[in-house]
Design a protein around this motif. Structure first.
Motif, PDB file in Angstrom:
ATOM      1  N   UNK B  74       0.873  -1.177   0.000  1.00 19.93           N
ATOM      2  CA  UNK B  74       0.000   0.000   0.000  1.00 19.93           C
ATOM      3  C   UNK B  74       0.911   1.228   0.000  1.00 19.93           C
ATOM      4  N   UNK B  75       0.892   1.976  -1.105  1.00 26.30           N
ATOM      5  CA  UNK B  75       1.768   3.135  -1.240  1.00 26.30           C
ATOM      6  C   UNK B  75       0.990   4.364  -0.823  1.00 26.30           C
ATOM      7  N   UNK B  76       1.268   4.861   0.389  1.00 26.04           N
ATOM      8  CA  UNK B  76       0.541   6.018   0.917  1.00 26.04           C
ATOM      9  C   UNK B  76       1.514   7.104   1.358  1.00 26.04           C
ATOM     10  N   UNK B 103      -2.393   2.075  -4.587  1.00 24.62           N
ATOM     11  CA  UNK B 103      -1.865   3.427  -4.399  1.00 24.62           C
ATOM     12  C   UNK B 103      -2.875   4.345  -3.725  1.00 24.62           C
ATOM     13  N   UNK B 104      -2.373   5.145  -2.771  1.00 23.14           N
ATOM     14  CA  UNK B 104      -3.122   6.306  -2.308  1.00 23.14           C
ATOM     15  C   UNK B 104      -2.361   7.550  -2.781  1.00 23.14           C
ATOM     16  N   UNK B 130      -7.945   3.374  -6.616  1.00 27.98           N
ATOM     17  CA  UNK B 130      -9.211   4.042  -6.292  1.00 27.98           C
ATOM     18  C   UNK B 130      -9.025   5.229  -5.338  1.00 27.98           C
ATOM     19  N   UNK B 131      -8.129   5.075  -4.359  1.00 29.40           N
ATOM     20  CA  UNK B 131      -7.979   6.101  -3.327  1.00 29.40           C
ATOM     21  C   UNK B 131      -7.358   7.397  -3.854  1.00 29.40           C
ATOM     22  N   UNK B 304     -11.194   3.375   0.663  1.00 25.73           N
ATOM     23  CA  UNK B 304     -10.980   3.167  -0.775  1.00 25.73           C
ATOM     24  C   UNK B 304      -9.796   2.234  -1.006  1.00 25.73           C
ATOM     25  N   UNK B 305      -8.738   2.408  -0.205  1.00 25.09           N
ATOM     26  CA  UNK B 305      -7.567   1.529  -0.317  1.00 25.09           C
ATOM     27  C   UNK B 305      -7.977   0.087  -0.022  1.00 25.09           C
ATOM     28  N   UNK B 306      -8.726  -0.085   1.060  1.00 25.80           N
ATOM     29  CA  UNK B 306      -9.068  -1.447   1.478  1.00 25.80           C
ATOM     30  C   UNK B 306     -10.084  -2.091   0.533  1.00 25.80           C
ATOM     31  N   UNK B 307     -10.961  -1.289  -0.069  1.00 23.84           N
ATOM     32  CA  UNK B 307     -11.862  -1.839  -1.090  1.00 23.84           C
ATOM     33  C   UNK B 307     -11.047  -2.340  -2.278  1.00 23.84           C
TER      34      UNK B 307
END
Lengths: 207, 319
Positions: B74-76, B103-104, B130-131, B304-307
């Motif tokens: 997860x790139x945040x 990606x966020x 999505x995020x 959104x990330x988790x969806x």
């Protein structure tokens, strides 16, 4: 919602500061005809603000077989040239309408719109910047010529005086399908004059 | 899925905190200087409290994140422009190791979309983002469901700060500077709100949308962007006389991206108020779809990330 059709008509051959030269003149029968084949027309005139001018302008209509329906005298809305726009609704047989317009011109009346060409769209833009210092009337006439549009009205606010930033909302009539072209012309005029142009959002169901 | 979360800002921390609710396990959480890594799952609450207490998230080196076994990176980390580094490098490493990426961070998909898709094509992993557009609002998944070919344009409000400022200016008859200061006091605007008010943040999102519609080809420099800094209160008053208001509206089509202040009907769908966001998806066969909601915020964006994580296919692991 930005696209309300306005039922204005004008003659493509007359000058409205460089208005549309698009093909027209071919008459499309859109209005209902009465028994005698009389049709309603709207003619927009520009009159000099002098006593007797209105009466002088109306005489050729009756003289050529036209029947006056209504006169809308936009006293508060002086054109960039300092004239008063007058909108006249009249009815006459279609074959007499050209005579009415010719009669008006021969009487020296400035006919700015007549005939069958319809403006299909009406849009508003907001201009922000040194509008007054930057020759507002020049800006408006260049919008009319460059964007093939007619300025219907203008609302100006200058909360900090005319020498500072002011905002103007300009309502324009534009030929159907040419809004994008018109907005592009206004955008380039805006960047030339250093004005911020707030355009309407066209397209979709939001415009 | 086992998640490795890079970036321990609002979004990264929220992803880590909510992952368990979505049935996922967090095996790593890293900020720019430290990391908490445990192949059996890190104690998320401890790591988050350490970070919120002003320390690093853990004692490990951030490099160790890539050495642990994870399914999804997860790139945040914060969005960067131009080369989109270090985010792009992180994504590259994960894809080259045949891992999924969610990606966020907007940088890689806004600035280097085509390169990213090329890397994905060579990888067993997939990329989802999505995020990056509209926080909690399902924008990209809606386009995916409609199929991008059937979407002709996406318009809307995708910056809550600018929308808040314009809403307050119109409601209170105040000028830009005044409302901006108020927004900063309320924490709605950052201390340096430049990217929000000059349109850059919204433009990045619409560039991503244009990339999705056109299957690539756009970066920020292709967008025509104007901000709201030059819109005075008087312009909003004039708009209101005509039943309209001004919003910072973006438009993405296959032909380009435009963001700028636009006149919209005062009671129209796009004139959302406050920090709310909205997108209008114009489709070829089904008219317009509107979706409105919270476009920013840690937990909102984390959903959104988790969806996205939930939409990923299972990786075929041979290790």
């Amino acid at each position: 919602m930005g696209n309300e059709p306005v039922d204005r008509e004008r003659d493509p051959e007359t000058d409205i500061g460089g208005g549309s030269e698009s093909e027209s003149g071919t008459e499309t029968e859109t209005e209902t005809e009465t028994d005698g084949g009389v049709r309603a027309y709207t003619v927009r005139l520009e009159l000099v603000d002098e006593p007797g001018e209105l009466l002088r302008a109306l005489a050729p209509i009756a003289d050529n077989g036209g029947n006056l329906l209504s006169i809308h005298h936009e006293r508060g809305n002086i054109t960039p040239r300092g004239h008063i726009p007058v909108e006249v609704d009249l009815e006459c047989p279609p074959d007499r309408f050209d005579d009415v317009v010719t009669g008006l011109r021969e009487a020296g009346v400035n006919v700015i719109q007549a005939g069958e060409e319809h403006y299909g769209e009406e849009i508003s833009v907001v201009l922000v910047g040194d509008l007054v210092e930057n020759d507002l009337s020049d800006t408006l006439s260049r919008i009319e010529s460059g964007a093939n549009a007619a300025v219907l009205d203008l609302s100006l606010t200058a909360p900090e005086g005319t020498e500072s930033v002011s905002s103007a909302r300009v309502r324009l009539a534009i030929d159907s399908g040419r809004s994008n072209e018109a907005l592009e012309a206004i955008r380039s005029l805006g960047s030339e004059k250093g004005l911020t142009v707030v355009e309407p959002l066209l397209g979709g169901e939001s415009a | 899925m086992k998640l490795a979360v890079l970036g321990a800002g609002d979004v990264g921390r929220s992803v880590a905190t909510l992952a368990g609710d979505y049935g996922h396990e967090v095996v790593a959480l890293a900020d720019s200087s430290s990391a908490a890594v445990d192949p059996d799952g890190i104690p998320v609450d401890d790591a988050v409290s350490r970070k919120e207490g002003g320390d690093g998230v853990g004692t490990a080196d951030p490099e160790e994140v890539f050495e642990t076994e994870y399914d999804v990176l997860v790139e945040a980390t914060p969005t960067t422009l131009g080369d989109a580094e270090p985010g792009f490098g992180h994504v590259t490493r994960a894809l080259e190791a045949d891992r999924h990426v969610v990606l966020a961070n907007k940088g890689p998909v806004a600035e280097r979309y085509d390169e990213l898709r090329a890397l994905e094509a060579e990888s067993a992993g997939s990329v989802r983002f999505e995020a990056t557009v509209g926080g909690a609002i399902p924008v990209l998944s809606t386009i995916e469901d409609c199929t991008p070919q059937a979407v002709t344009a996406v318009r809307g409000v995708l910056n809550g700060t600018a929308n808040f400022i314009l809403t307050r200016m119109a409601a209170e008859g105040l000028d830009y500077e005044h409302v901006l200061a108020e927004a900063q006091d309320l924490g709605v605007a950052e201390a340096d709100p430049t990217f929000d008010v000059d349109g850059t943040d919204a433009a990045l999102k619409f560039v991503i949308l244009a990339n999705v519609l056109a299957d690539g080809g756009f970066s920020l420099e292709d967008a025509t962007v104007e901000g709201i800094e030059d819109v005075p209160g008087s312009a909003l008053e004039l708009a209101a006389e005509d039943g309209r208001t001004i919003r910072l509206i973006g438009e993405a089509t296959r032909d380009g991206v435009r963001v700028g202040p636009r006149l919209v009907p005062e009671n129209g769908a796009l004139a959302v108020t406050g920090t709310r966001n909205i997108v209008q998806i114009e489709t070829r066969h089904a008219g317009s779809l509107h979706s409105s909601g919270r476009g920013a915020g840690g937990p909102e964006t984390a959903t959104a990330v988790l969806s996205d994580v939930g939409r990923l296919p299972d990786l075929e692991r041979d290790d």
